[in-house]
Design a protein around this motif. Structure first.
Motif, PDB file in Angstrom:
ATOM      1  N   HIS A  65       0.866  -1.055   0.074  1.00  0.00           N
ATOM      2  CA  HIS A  65       0.148   0.162  -0.043  1.00  0.00           C
ATOM      3  C   HIS A  65       0.781   1.468  -0.010  1.00  0.00           C
ATOM      4  CE1 HIS A  65      -2.847  -3.039   1.551  1.00  0.00           C
ATOM      5  NE2 HIS A  65      -3.494  -2.446   0.898  1.00  0.00           N
ATOM      6  N   LEU A  66       1.992   0.991  -0.485  1.00  0.00           N
ATOM      7  CA  LEU A  66       2.825   2.483  -0.732  1.00  0.00           C
ATOM      8  C   LEU A  66       2.408   3.323  -1.880  1.00  0.00           C
ATOM      9  CD1 LEU A  66       6.316   0.975  -0.297  1.00  0.00           C
ATOM     10  CD2 LEU A  66       4.969   2.061   1.348  1.00  0.00           C
ATOM     11  N   PRO A  67       2.005   4.426  -1.671  1.00  0.00           N
ATOM     12  CA  PRO A  67       1.681   5.403  -2.600  1.00  0.00           C
ATOM     13  C   PRO A  67       2.366   5.892  -3.782  1.00  0.00           C
ATOM     14  CG  PRO A  67       2.204   6.617  -0.685  1.00  0.00           C
ATOM     15  CD  PRO A  67       2.441   5.312  -0.231  1.00  0.00           C
ATOM     16  N   LEU A  68       2.215   5.688  -5.184  1.00  0.00           N
ATOM     17  CA  LEU A  68       2.762   5.494  -6.216  1.00  0.00           C
ATOM     18  C   LEU A  68       3.173   7.049  -6.888  1.00  0.00           C
ATOM     19  CD1 LEU A  68       4.135   3.915  -8.564  1.00  0.00           C
ATOM     20  CD2 LEU A  68       1.931   3.711  -9.640  1.00  0.00           C
ATOM     21  N   ARG A  69       2.198   7.647  -6.965  1.00  0.00           N
ATOM     22  CA  ARG A  69       2.377   9.129  -7.681  1.00  0.00           C
ATOM     23  C   ARG A  69       3.576  10.017  -7.427  1.00  0.00           C
ATOM     24  NH1 ARG A  69      -3.087  12.750  -8.465  1.00  0.00           N
ATOM     25  NH2 ARG A  69      -3.441  10.835  -9.804  1.00  0.00           N
ATOM     26  N   PRO A  70       3.801  10.172  -5.904  1.00  0.00           N
ATOM     27  CA  PRO A  70       4.845  11.151  -5.605  1.00  0.00           C
ATOM     28  C   PRO A  70       6.167  10.767  -5.937  1.00  0.00           C
ATOM     29  CG  PRO A  70       3.452  10.576  -3.687  1.00  0.00           C
ATOM     30  CD  PRO A  70       3.147   9.626  -4.563  1.00  0.00           C
ATOM     31  N   LEU A  71       6.551   9.360  -6.100  1.00  0.00           N
ATOM     32  CA  LEU A  71       7.585   8.783  -6.777  1.00  0.00           C
ATOM     33  C   LEU A  71       7.941   8.982  -8.110  1.00  0.00           C
ATOM     34  CD1 LEU A  71       7.944   5.635  -4.253  1.00  0.00           C
ATOM     35  CD2 LEU A  71       8.665   7.964  -3.821  1.00  0.00           C
ATOM     36  N   VAL A  72       6.766   8.511  -8.814  1.00  0.00           N
ATOM     37  CA  VAL A  72       6.761   8.540 -10.327  1.00  0.00           C
ATOM     38  C   VAL A  72       7.130  10.110 -10.577  1.00  0.00           C
ATOM     39  CG1 VAL A  72       5.443   8.488 -12.168  1.00  0.00           C
ATOM     40  CG2 VAL A  72       5.182   6.767 -10.524  1.00  0.00           C
ATOM     41  N   GLU A  73       6.679  11.212 -10.006  1.00  0.00           N
ATOM     42  CA  GLU A  73       6.696  12.419 -10.291  1.00  0.00           C
ATOM     43  C   GLU A  73       8.236  12.876 -10.114  1.00  0.00           C
ATOM     44  OE1 GLU A  73       3.852  14.612  -7.940  1.00  0.00           O
ATOM     45  OE2 GLU A  73       2.287  14.248  -9.366  1.00  0.00           O
ATOM     46  N   ARG A  74       8.807  12.069  -9.003  1.00  0.00           N
ATOM     47  CA  ARG A  74      10.054  12.391  -8.824  1.00  0.00           C
ATOM     48  C   ARG A  74      11.187  11.675  -9.605  1.00  0.00           C
ATOM     49  NH1 ARG A  74      12.375  13.498  -2.645  1.00  0.00           N
ATOM     50  NH2 ARG A  74      14.450  14.153  -3.321  1.00  0.00           N
ATOM     51  N   PHE A  75      11.134  10.318  -9.802  1.00  0.00           N
ATOM     52  CA  PHE A  75      12.053   9.285 -10.203  1.00  0.00           C
ATOM     53  C   PHE A  75      11.874   8.814 -11.748  1.00  0.00           C
ATOM     54  CE2 PHE A  75      12.274   9.150  -5.395  1.00  0.00           C
ATOM     55  CZ  PHE A  75      13.591   9.333  -5.307  1.00  0.00           C
ATOM     56  N   GLY A  76      10.741   9.093 -11.800  1.00  0.00           N
ATOM     57  CA  GLY A  76      10.193   8.656 -13.425  1.00  0.00           C
ATOM     58  C   GLY A  76       9.734   7.310 -13.354  1.00  0.00           C
ATOM     59  N   GLN A  77       8.664   6.663 -14.386  1.00  0.00           N
ATOM     60  CA  GLN A  77       8.103   5.545 -14.366  1.00  0.00           C
ATOM     61  C   GLN A  77       8.980   4.367 -14.153  1.00  0.00           C
ATOM     62  OE1 GLN A  77       4.563   5.677 -14.664  1.00  0.00           O
ATOM     63  NE2 GLN A  77       4.933   3.233 -13.892  1.00  0.00           N
TER      64      GLN A  77
END
Length: 244
Positions: A65-77
């Motif tokens: 259940h770790l949120p995905l969006r903040p990491l995609v925005e920062r590190f890329g897909q």
């Protein structure tokens, strides 16, 4: 194997360890445990058990259940896809280990004739605060809180496992929960490093100074609450004694 996202730590871990150690060394409850005081040892094992148990459950709830969006925005897909597999496995490993550590806490209590499953031990206010903080939905707070618990567990274990009067209070002459936190048998980063790495990855700021201030505040609050809880447990379990 989990690969850290940041090559250098954002916090001075030695400074935090020293502060954690000072709180443990100055705690009347922990000092009494180190002297082999049976009431104090019983207070430690029963008083902090609700948090040990809740901490395991808190990690369990985080798996998957770790949120995905903040990491995609920062590190890329692409990096996040790889990262998530590693991160979820790392958190799952923490859950499995904390589950086994909870059983070790129970085993230590059973050596002294304490049945933690009876549910007859009230949760004091500061321990309840520790439990509430460990269930935060904010990943920055949650993972920095986990880091604080790791600092506490390592320093508490190092102190008491090297106190013969304490370990000799157990029929096995060992505190197996403490030994588990002294072992540091990990392939790759330690739980502490992973916790701090994840807290930093989820922080909205890219400024290391801002991130460090947030993590230090959360970890400091965790350590402070532990110190308060230890004092309350000492007062509750040894009411007739002068705090020494």
């Amino acid at each position: 194997m989990y690969a850290l996202l940041f090559s250098e730590p954002v916090l001075d871990r030695d400074v935090i360890r020293v502060g954690t150690r000072e709180g443990i060394f100055s705690s009347p409850l922990i000092r009494a445990c180190a002297r082999g005081d049976q009431q104090a040892i019983r207070g430690l094992l029963t008083g902090f058990w609700p948090f040990v148990q809740a901490f395991e459950r808190a990690i369990d709830q985080r798996v998957g259940h770790l949120p995905l969006r903040p990491l995609v925005e920062r590190f890329g897909q692409s990096r996040v896809k790889e990262f998530f597999g590693e991160a979820r496995e790392a958190v799952r490993e923490m859950k499995d280990e904390e589950g086994s550590h909870a059983l070790l806490w129970i085993s230590g209590a059973e050596e002294l004739g304490i049945n933690l499953s009876s549910g007859d031990y009230p949760i004091i206010g500061s321990v309840e605060e520790l439990i509430k903080a460990s269930t935060s939905t904010d990943p920055v707070e949650f993972f920095s809180w986990l880091a604080g618990v790791e600092y506490l567990a390592e320093e508490l274990s190092a102190y008491l496992c090297h106190a013969p009067a304490f370990t000799n209070a157990f029929p096995s002459r060992r505190w197996i929960w403490g030994e588990a936190h002294n072992a540091h048998e990990h392939d790759g980063p330690s739980h502490l490093e992973i916790d701090e790495d994840l807290a930093r990855a989820y922080h909205p700021s890219h400024d290391p100074a801002v991130v460090a201030a947030t993590l230090a505040a959360n970890i400091g609050r965790c350590i402070q609450l532990f110190d308060i809880a230890a004092s309350e447990i000492f007062t509750e379990t040894t009411p007739q004694r002068e705090m020494a």
